[in-house]
Design an enzyme around this catalytic site. Sequence first.
Site, PDB file in Angstrom:
ATOM      1  N   GLN A  21     -13.863  -2.437   3.868  1.00 41.78           N
ATOM      2  CA  GLN A  21     -13.547  -2.640   4.675  1.00 41.78           C
ATOM      3  C   GLN A  21     -11.590  -1.422   4.470  1.00 41.78           C
ATOM      4  O   GLN A  21     -10.145  -1.418   4.147  1.00 41.78           O
ATOM      5  CB  GLN A  21     -12.538  -3.771   4.601  1.00 41.78           C
ATOM      6  CG  GLN A  21     -11.601  -4.621   5.694  1.00 41.78           C
ATOM      7  CD  GLN A  21     -12.484  -4.676   6.468  1.00 41.78           C
ATOM      8  OE1 GLN A  21     -14.193  -5.555   6.636  1.00 41.78           O
ATOM      9  NE2 GLN A  21     -12.464  -4.694   8.035  1.00 41.78           N
ATOM     10  N   PHE A  22     -12.175  -0.154   5.068  1.00 41.18           N
ATOM     11  CA  PHE A  22     -10.845   0.451   4.857  1.00 41.18           C
ATOM     12  C   PHE A  22      -9.476   0.445   6.180  1.00 41.18           C
ATOM     13  O   PHE A  22      -8.706   0.651   5.592  1.00 41.18           O
ATOM     14  CB  PHE A  22     -10.750   2.202   5.602  1.00 41.18           C
ATOM     15  CG  PHE A  22     -10.742   1.883   7.203  1.00 41.18           C
ATOM     16  CD1 PHE A  22      -9.820   2.918   7.458  1.00 41.18           C
ATOM     17  CD2 PHE A  22     -12.125   2.002   8.119  1.00 41.18           C
ATOM     18  CE1 PHE A  22      -9.596   2.439   8.847  1.00 41.18           C
ATOM     19  CE2 PHE A  22     -11.783   1.212   9.511  1.00 41.18           C
ATOM     20  CZ  PHE A  22     -10.891   1.881   9.578  1.00 41.18           C
ATOM     21  N   THR A  23      -9.770  -1.557   6.721  1.00 40.38           N
ATOM     22  CA  THR A  23      -8.361  -1.313   7.708  1.00 40.38           C
ATOM     23  C   THR A  23      -7.570  -1.896   7.077  1.00 40.38           C
ATOM     24  O   THR A  23      -6.613  -2.652   7.334  1.00 40.38           O
ATOM     25  CB  THR A  23      -9.402  -2.335   8.934  1.00 40.38           C
ATOM     26  OG1 THR A  23     -10.098  -2.892   8.303  1.00 40.38           O
ATOM     27  CG2 THR A  23      -9.981  -1.420  10.009  1.00 40.38           C
TER      28      THR A  23
END
Length: 146
Positions: A78-80
């Site tokens: 989950q890069f966000t």
Amino acid sequence: MRVVVQRSKEASVTVEGKVTGKIEHGLVLLVGVTHEDGEEDARYIADKIANLRIFEDEEGKMNHSLLDQKGQVLSVSQFTLYGDTKKGRRPNFMKAAKPDLAEPIYEKFNEFLVEKEIVVEKGMFGAMMEVSLTNDGPVTLIVESK
């Protein structure tokens, strides 16, 4: 590293209509990696999460860990989680590690959990995913390495 930990009764992740990971009881982990992260961060977070006492005992108190419960993990990259929303209306993701750095650390993190004999199901790194879960409690925490 930054991980959103959600205690879950059941969860699954789907990519292009195909279920790539599914658990019955345990934790859903949304895993973010930043530029400075390395294997030591992955090991620290895996150990912390495996031993967090966030499952209820017979008296309803959070005294049991994932290891105590023999729970499973659904791990989703989950890069966000490293989105910066301080300026403007569109998040800035400059603090998120690029895939060539993030993916090996994400995979190492999952390996460290497996070494503890935890069943780990995963999404697909870099793919558009649909995550479905029944949050138990709800219990949701954020765990960071630095």
